[in-house]
Write an enzyme that holds these catalytic residues in place. Structure first.
Site, PDB file in Angstrom:
ATOM      1  N   LYS A  71      14.714  -3.268  11.673  1.00  0.00           N
ATOM      2  CA  LYS A  71      13.044  -2.968  11.562  1.00  0.00           C
ATOM      3  C   LYS A  71      12.587  -3.633  10.245  1.00  0.00           C
ATOM      4  CE  LYS A  71       9.589   0.684  11.508  1.00  0.00           C
ATOM      5  NZ  LYS A  71       9.239   2.124  11.679  1.00  0.00           N
TER       6      LYS A  71
ATOM      7  N   SER B 190       5.483   2.825  14.718  1.00  0.00           N
ATOM      8  CA  SER B 190       5.771   1.605  14.006  1.00  0.00           C
ATOM      9  C   SER B 190       7.050   1.084  14.478  1.00  0.00           C
ATOM     10  CB  SER B 190       5.507   1.838  12.510  1.00  0.00           C
ATOM     11  OG  SER B 190       6.702   2.764  12.034  1.00  0.00           O
TER      12      SER B 190
ATOM     13  N   SER C 135       6.969   7.486  14.552  1.00  0.00           N
ATOM     14  CA  SER C 135       7.197   6.227  14.779  1.00  0.00           C
ATOM     15  C   SER C 135       8.646   5.550  15.351  1.00  0.00           C
ATOM     16  CB  SER C 135       7.254   5.370  13.298  1.00  0.00           C
ATOM     17  OG  SER C 135       5.902   5.225  12.772  1.00  0.00           O
TER      18      SER C 135
END
Length: 461
Positions: free
Chosen positions: A80, A155, A179
């Site tokens: 990420k 996210s 997220s």
């Protein structure tokens, strides 16, 4: 067995370890899939094929030398883009960090790399991971792999999209308001928000801030357990880390739904608006649970203070972390994030103290709720994947959503309880969009939650 990018992460890792396939060959399979799907979906960013090939070659050489290798040896992996990877571009989705190269690994990265992955790049995020729709001014928009006109969530949207489309076998993420869970639901994969302290994080600007946690994503619960076994466990740099070793989460999982006491609630007693189709999918999980031997009740904990608690702590956290950056570069923040940061400026010590007091009450209420029930089932997201050209859903069932947080209550109400929660794929809307259900267990019972989720996954088939 013919191995493909759709094979489980466990099968891929086993095949590399047995030398049925080389890490180089496995990387080639994934790079081929990335070339086919990423131009449209934009899930993986900062892809570096040359470095990835060097990593795969090193993985093959390590195996050939007889060296002891980790649980994820040879698996291609994209981290990420909010997690620092030493020597790799790490932008946080912000124009302020568009050219930033991390000087060291974050702890979660350190552990996954130590397990033997081959780093290929990063996965796309919203700006500073704020909001459950993945777009930014550095890399642009990530699209849903099932329907590219729709949002992949966020996210950890790039991570979920890359997983669902076969670009990577496993993915890492983080979760403050949903997220890890929301993009898993939107893309049809599995995402776990672990118990507070289960996956320690370092470095953090505030080691005592406990709304955000790191965690794993995968295409199935068994693969997720494998990744959690690598991520979890104590570390001296993380004072709130739980002490259970990560090895305790490794597959196989042997759970059962028989005799389980399950509370199912599509909206926590009217606590938030839920899209009609999503509510129907969640309610229909009761039949699956009952047929597998569970006792299902229409019940929910009272979490009335969760909204004020989450929003207060989020604004306080954002202002503390980003306030000076916003003051120095106001044009380099998206409006919704800037507003959220500024909301923290007017908070008083009494406001923050109230939020923590309420959070304590919410945690205690969940503890009491779980004396009568083993797990709670509710929606992950209050809507199915929404159009990708919207920043957030502006209404649900005709009811206006005034801010970019309003439609995420089903996820962030659980955040402030501190309990572990997992998104498991379950149904679809009439137009074929994925819908996950959220299963919540008592704090610290992450292994139990994984076993329940695996049993549910098996019951769904």
């Amino acid at each position: 067995m013919t191995l493909s990018v759709e094979s489980t992460a466990r099968d891929q890792a086993d095949a590399v370890r047995r030398r049925d396939i080389s890490a180089r060959e496995l990387l080639d399979l994934h790079l081929e899939r990335i070339a086919a799907r990423n131009p449209e979906l934009n899930a993986i960013v900062s892809l570096d094929e040359e470095r990835a090939r060097a990593g795969a070659a090193a993985a093959d050489e390590a195996l050939a030398s007889g060296a002891e290798v980790g649980a994820l040896h040879g698996l291609p992996f994209a981290f990420k883009d909010t997690h620092g990877v030493e020597g790799w571009r790490t932008t946080y989705g912000s124009p302020l960090f568009a050219d930033h190269v991390a000087e060291h690994d974050d702890l979660i990265v350190e552990r996954v790399r130590r397990a033997g992955v081959v780093v290929i790049g990063k996965t796309n995020v919203p700006e500073f991971a704020a909001g459950s729709h993945t777009f930014n001014r550095v890399f642009g928009l990530t699209r849903n792999p099932v329907d590219p006109t729709r949002s992949a969530g966020g996210s950890s949207g790039g991570a979920a999209c890359a997983l669902a489309s076969g670009m990577v076998p496993l993915a890492d993420g983080s979760d403050m308001g949903g997220s890890l869970r929301n993009p898993a639901s939107f893309c049809g994969v599995v995402g776990l928000r672990p118990s507070l302290g289960r996956v320690p994080e370092w470095p953090l600007y505030n080691q005592w801030e406990t709304t955000s946690v790191g965690g794993p994503m995968a295409r199935n619960v068994g693969d997720l357990a494998l990744l959690l076994s690598v991520m979890a466990g104590p570390d001296p740099r993380a004072p709130q880390a739980l002490t259970d070793p990560g090895s305790g989460f490794a597959p196989p999982l042997a759970g059962s739904l028989s005799g389980l006491r399950v509370a199912v609630s599509p909206d926590l007693g009217g606590a938030f608006e839920v899209d009609t189709e999503v509510a129907e999918v969640v309610a229909s999980s009761a039949a699956v649970l009952t047929s597998a031997g569970a006792t299902v009740s229409d019940a929910h904990p009272l979490l009335a203070e969760a909204d004020d608690t989450f929003r207060t702590l989020r604004a306080w956290h954002f202002q503390a972390k980003f306030g000076l950056m916003l003051a120095a570069s106001p044009d380099d923040f998206k409006q919704s994030l800037a507003d959220n940061i500024r909301a923290g400026e007017s908070l008083t010590g009494a406001d923050v103290a109230r939020a923590y007091s309420q959070r304590t009450a919410l945690s205690e209420r969940m503890r009491e709720f779980f004396t009568a029930y083993d797990v709670l089932v509710l929606p992950v997201s209050q809507v199915p994947p929404f159009p990708a050209d919207q920043e957030f859903p502006t209404s649900i069932n005709g009811r206006p959503m005034e801010t970019y947080l309003d439609w995420m209550r089903a996820a962030y109400f659980i955040t402030v309880t501190g309990c572990p929660a997992i998104s498991v794929p379950f149904g679809h809307t009439a137009s074929g969009l994925p819908v996950g259900i959220q299963i919540v267990a008592p704090h610290g019972r992450d292994r139990f939650l994984l076993e329940v989720a695996a049993a549910f996954e098996a019951a769904v088939g």
